[in-house]
Design an enzyme around this catalytic site. Structure first.
Site, PDB file in Angstrom:
ATOM      1  N   THR A   1       0.839  -1.206   0.000  1.00  0.00           N
ATOM      2  CA  THR A   1       0.000   0.000   0.000  1.00  0.00           C
ATOM      3  C   THR A   1       0.872   1.253   0.000  1.00  0.00           C
ATOM      4  OG1 THR A   1      -1.421   1.364   1.411  1.00  0.00           O
ATOM      5  CG2 THR A   1      -0.230  -0.391   2.499  1.00  0.00           C
TER       6      THR A   1
ATOM      7  N   SER B   1      -0.865   3.116  10.814  1.00  0.00           N
ATOM      8  CA  SER B   1      -1.802   2.249  11.541  1.00  0.00           C
ATOM      9  C   SER B   1      -1.124   0.888  11.687  1.00  0.00           C
ATOM     10  CB  SER B   1      -3.121   2.073  10.776  1.00  0.00           C
ATOM     11  OG  SER B   1      -2.945   1.183   9.684  1.00  0.00           O
TER      12      SER B   1
ATOM     13  N   TYR C   1      -2.294  -1.840  10.680  1.00  0.00           N
ATOM     14  CA  TYR C   1      -2.430  -2.466   9.367  1.00  0.00           C
ATOM     15  C   TYR C   1      -1.309  -2.034   8.430  1.00  0.00           C
ATOM     16  CZ  TYR C   1      -3.696  -2.341   4.458  1.00  0.00           C
ATOM     17  OH  TYR C   1      -3.638  -2.404   3.100  1.00  0.00           O
ATOM     18  N   HIS C   2      -1.122  -0.722   8.294  1.00  0.00           N
ATOM     19  CA  HIS C   2      -0.069  -0.248   7.389  1.00  0.00           C
ATOM     20  C   HIS C   2       1.297  -0.751   7.851  1.00  0.00           C
ATOM     21  CE1 HIS C   2      -3.286   2.744   6.362  1.00  0.00           C
ATOM     22  NE2 HIS C   2      -2.832   2.487   5.155  1.00  0.00           N
TER      23      HIS C   2
ATOM     24  N   LYS D   1       2.082  -4.165   6.573  1.00  0.00           N
ATOM     25  CA  LYS D   1       2.543  -4.178   5.183  1.00  0.00           C
ATOM     26  C   LYS D   1       4.018  -3.793   5.086  1.00  0.00           C
ATOM     27  CE  LYS D   1      -1.430  -4.811   2.798  1.00  0.00           C
ATOM     28  NZ  LYS D   1      -1.664  -5.810   1.747  1.00  0.00           N
TER      29      LYS D   1
ATOM     30  N   LEU E   1     -14.464   7.305  -1.041  1.00  0.00           N
ATOM     31  CA  LEU E   1     -15.343   7.567  -2.184  1.00  0.00           C
ATOM     32  C   LEU E   1     -16.645   6.771  -2.070  1.00  0.00           C
ATOM     33  CD1 LEU E   1     -15.653   9.051  -4.891  1.00  0.00           C
ATOM     34  CD2 LEU E   1     -14.650   7.054  -6.002  1.00  0.00           C
TER      35      LEU E   1
ATOM     36  N   GLU F   1      -3.204  11.620  11.679  1.00  0.00           N
ATOM     37  CA  GLU F   1      -2.559  11.810  10.371  1.00  0.00           C
ATOM     38  C   GLU F   1      -2.443  13.296  10.102  1.00  0.00           C
ATOM     39  OE1 GLU F   1      -5.242   9.886   7.598  1.00  0.00           O
ATOM     40  OE2 GLU F   1      -6.834  11.345   7.943  1.00  0.00           O
TER      41      GLU F   1
END
Lengths: 386, 386
Positions: A145, A180, A182-183, A186, A241, A330
Site C-alpha cells: 500500500t 496504523s 495495518y499499514h 505491510k 469515495l 494523520e
C-alpha cells in the site's frame, strides 16, 4: 500461465481471477473466506450480497466454459496445506491479496492489532517459505500500500531511494512512516519479502497501491448479479469515495475527516487489474525485489467529496459536506509527491476518475439504497483511544 | 524508581536487575523462562549452570537484603497477566530484553522464523498496548540491535537520517536492511514502537545494541557461583568471541565464517548496563521515540579471532584460525561507520576490549572445559537452506 490468486474471494481478488481466466490463463483461487467473518464482527456487510465463491466459480464455468480451481486455506495458520497447494499447482505467478485490509480494523483493540500483524506478517512469511520449498521460480506479486510511506516532506520514490550522505552514496529502501497497525503489517511484509529475495533468490514485485475505487470490470459485467464484486461503504472496510456515494444517495452529509487536506493516490479497479497484468507479464529476474507505486491520480479527501457533490447535483441530489473530528492520527495538510512511472513504462494506460463514473456509482448505490445501514457510516474506531 | 526488567532471567536481564536493585531501585523481573527451552531444543546449554531464577533472587535477598520481585509471564501470549503486572507495579521504566535473541535460531525453519516474529513482534505489541492502558507515562527501554541497519555503504546514523532529495528535506527513519528473520523482527518492533509513541504519546528509547561480550559485572562478582550470568558458546545462541574462547581452550581451530571481514560494533556487558542506566536516568519526553546506537568499538570477526589467538598464546595455548564456509548470507568485506555519540553525550565512559579481559574469559572457560560440548560449536543452520 498458471496463476494463483490468494484472497480470490475479495473485492480485488475475484475480478483479478476472472480477468486472468478470461485471458486463457489457468487460474486457482485460494482464500480462507475469513474476511466475511471480520465484516460481520464489525456489523458491516457489502452493499449488495456477494454469492458464495463456489457458486460464482460454477456460474463462471457455465458462462465462459472456463474453470477456476478453488482451495479454502488460511495461509497464516495452515502452512502444510499452503505447501501442498503450491506443490500441486506449480504457479508461475502468485498474486497475493490475502491479508486483513483495513486500517481501522487494526486500530480497534489490542486483539485486532495483534491479529492483523499475525495474520498478515506470518501469512506472507509462510508463503515465502512455501515458495522457496515448492516453487522457487514463481513470481510473487504482493499487494502493498502507498500508506507504507506515510507523508514525508520529500518526493516518494518507488521502493528505493539513492541517498548521498557525508560524501558517500547508496541506494536503500525508502524510509517508511506507516500510520496504523495495518499499514505497519505491510511494511513488515515488505522487509521480509526483500530479505527472502536476497537470501533465497526468490522474485517478487511489491505493488504499493493507492486507494481503489470502482465496481465494474469487463468480467463483472458479463453476469452482473453474480459476478459483481463487493462494495464496502462502512467506516471500517469502506473507502472514502464509497462512503461519500452512499451518504449522497441517502441525503445525509458527506463526512470528511478533519480538514480534508489528506492527499492520497487513487486508481480505478480496472487499472488495478491492468497493473497486475502488466506486472505478471513482465516478471523480475530471480533474486530481484521490485517495488511499483500503483496509482494513477492524486486527490485530497476534500476534492473527492466535492467531486461526489458535483456528480450528485447532476443527478438532482442535494449534497452537503460536513467536516467531522478526525478519528485517525494523520497530517491533514502536507506535501505529497509520490513517483509512479514504473508501471507507465510497462505500458499502463490510466483511466481518470470522471463524473460519469461517479454518477454510475451513485446510480448503483441509489438502486440498493434500502439495504444501507446508516449506523456503520460513522467512525467509531479512534486511533488515540484503545 | 520502579524498574521492570522483562527477560530478567537472561544473559543481560539478570545483571541488569541486580544492578538496579543494588542502586536502591525497586526492581521487578518478568520472564517466561522460555529461552531455557529454546536452548534445549538446539541441544545447547550455557557453559556453566545457571541456578533457577527464584533461587538467585532468594540468595540476592540473603546477600544484600534487597528484594527483587519475580513474575513468570509470556508477554507474547498472556496479555492479561502483562496488563495486570503493569497495573500493580506501575513501573517508571520498563527495560525490555524479553525476545528470542538468536539470528541462527530464526533461520532454522519456517516454524522457527514464524515463531521468532510472532514472539518478538506480538510480545512487544502487547507491551505497547499494556503501557498505553496501564502506565502511559512509563519509559520503554527497548533492546534493539545494530543488525537492524545491515551494512549500507553510507554512515549509519542513530535511528534517523536527514535526507535532501530533489531540493526538499526531511528527517526520516534510517533505512533498514536486516539480514535474518530475527533481525527483521527487531525492525518490525522499531516501526511499531515509533508509531505507538507518535499516536499515543508513549515514550521510548530503542537501544540498537552491538554484540555484547564479557561475563562479569560488579554484582555477579558478589557471589560468583550463584549470581554469574549465562555464557553461550554454541553456534545458535553464542557469539563469536565466546565461541573463539571455547575453541582456543579446547585446542581446536577458531572457526571464522568466510573471509572474516564482517565488521560489527561490540561492547562490554558492564557498558550495556552503564548505557541502560544512562538511558533510564535521562528519559525522553512523552511522545518521543529515540534511538541510541549502543556499542563502544568496532572490530572485524578476523580481528576478534586474532585477539583471542594472541591472548591464548600469552596463556600458553596454541591457537589456529580456520576460515570455514559462511553459513550466513552477509557481506564479508564492506564499509561500516555507524555513529554512536548519543550515549557518550549522556556520559558513557567506554571500556575497551583488552587482552586482560580475553585472558580472564579464557581462564574461566578453561576451568569449565570439561563441560564443553564440542558438537554445538559448528554451524548447522544455513541461511540459504530451509
Amino acid at each position: 500461465m498458471r496463476i494463483l490468486v490468494l484472497g480470490g474471494d475479495g473485492y480485488l481478488g475475484w475480478p483479478t481471477a476472472m480477468y486472468f481466466s478470461n485471458a486463457d490463463h489457468e487460474v486457482m483461487i485460494a482464500d480462507s473466506l475469513a474476511k466475511r467473518l471480520w465484516e460481520v464482527e464489525c456489523g458491516a456487510i457489502p452493499l449488495w450480497p456477494i454469492p458464495p465463491l463456489h457458486q460464482r466459480v460454477r456460474l463462471w464455468k457455465e458462462r465462459t466454459g472456463r474453470s477456476i480451481a478453488v482451495r479454502i486455506v488460511d495461509i497464516a495458520t495452515n502452512d502444510r496445506l499452503l505447501y501442498k497447494i503450491l506443490e500441486e499447482f506449480q504457479p508461475n505467478a502468485i498474486i497475493h491479496y490475502a491479508e486483513q485490509p483495513s486500517a481501522p480494523f487494526s486500530m480497534i483493540s489490542r486483539r485486532k492489532a495483534a491479529f492483523t500483524q499475525q495474520n498478515n506478517v506470518i501469512g506472507t512469511l509462510n508463503l515465502l517459505f512455501a515458495m522457496k520449498s515448492r516453487c522457487p521460480n514463481a513470481h510473487l506479486v504482493k499487494l502493498g500500500t502507498m500508506g507504507e510511506y506515510g507523508t514525508p516532506n520529500i518526493d516518494i520514490e518507488e521502493g528505493f531511494i539513492e541517498i548521498t550522505h557525508n560524501g558517500r552514496k547508496d541506494t536503500l529502501p525508502f524510509p517508511k512512516e506507516p500510520a496504523s497497525f495495518y499499514h505497519l503489517s505491510k511494511v513488515h511484509d515488505s522487509h521480509n519479502i526483500m530479505f527472502a529475495c536476497k537470501v533465497w533468490g526468490l522474485r517478487a514485485t511489491d505493488l504499493n497501491q493507492g486507494i481503489v475505487y470502482g465496481i465494474e470490470t469487463e468480467e463483472t459485467k458479463m453476469l452482473p448479479d453474480q459476478f459483481r464484486t463487493s462494495f464496502h461503504y462502512d467506516a471500517v472496510f469502506g473507502t472514502a469515495l464509497n462512503r461519500f456515494c452512499v451518504q449522497a444517495a441517502l441525503g445525509v452529509p458527506l463526512t470528511v475527516y478533519g480538514k480534508g487536506g489528506q492527499t492520497r493516490g487513487f486508481l480505478n479497479i480496472q487499472d488495478t487489474i491492468q497493473c497486475v497484468d502488466l506486472t505478471v507479464g513482465n516478471p523480475p529476474g530471480l533474486g530481484e525485489y521490485r517495488v511499483f507505486n500503483q496509482f494513477t491520480e492524486v486527490f485530497t479527501v476534500e476534492e473527492l467529496a466535492e467531486r461526489v457533490k458535483g456528480a450528485g447535483r447532476h443527478l438532482g441530489l442535494h449534497v452537503n459536506i460536513n467536516h467531522i473530528t478526525n478519528p485517525r492520527a494523520e497530517q491533514e495538510q502536507h506535501y505529497y509527491n509520490p513517483k509512479h512511472t514504473k508501471l507507465t513504462e510497462l505500458g499502463l494506460k490510466p483511466r481518470q476518475l470522471n463524473d460519469v463514473l461517479i454518477e454510475e456509482m451513485l446510480e448503483a448505490v441509489l438502486r440498493a439504497k434500502e439495504h444501507v445501514n446508516e449506523q456503520v457510516l460513522y467512525p467509531t474506531v479512534k486511533w488515540r483511544e484503545q
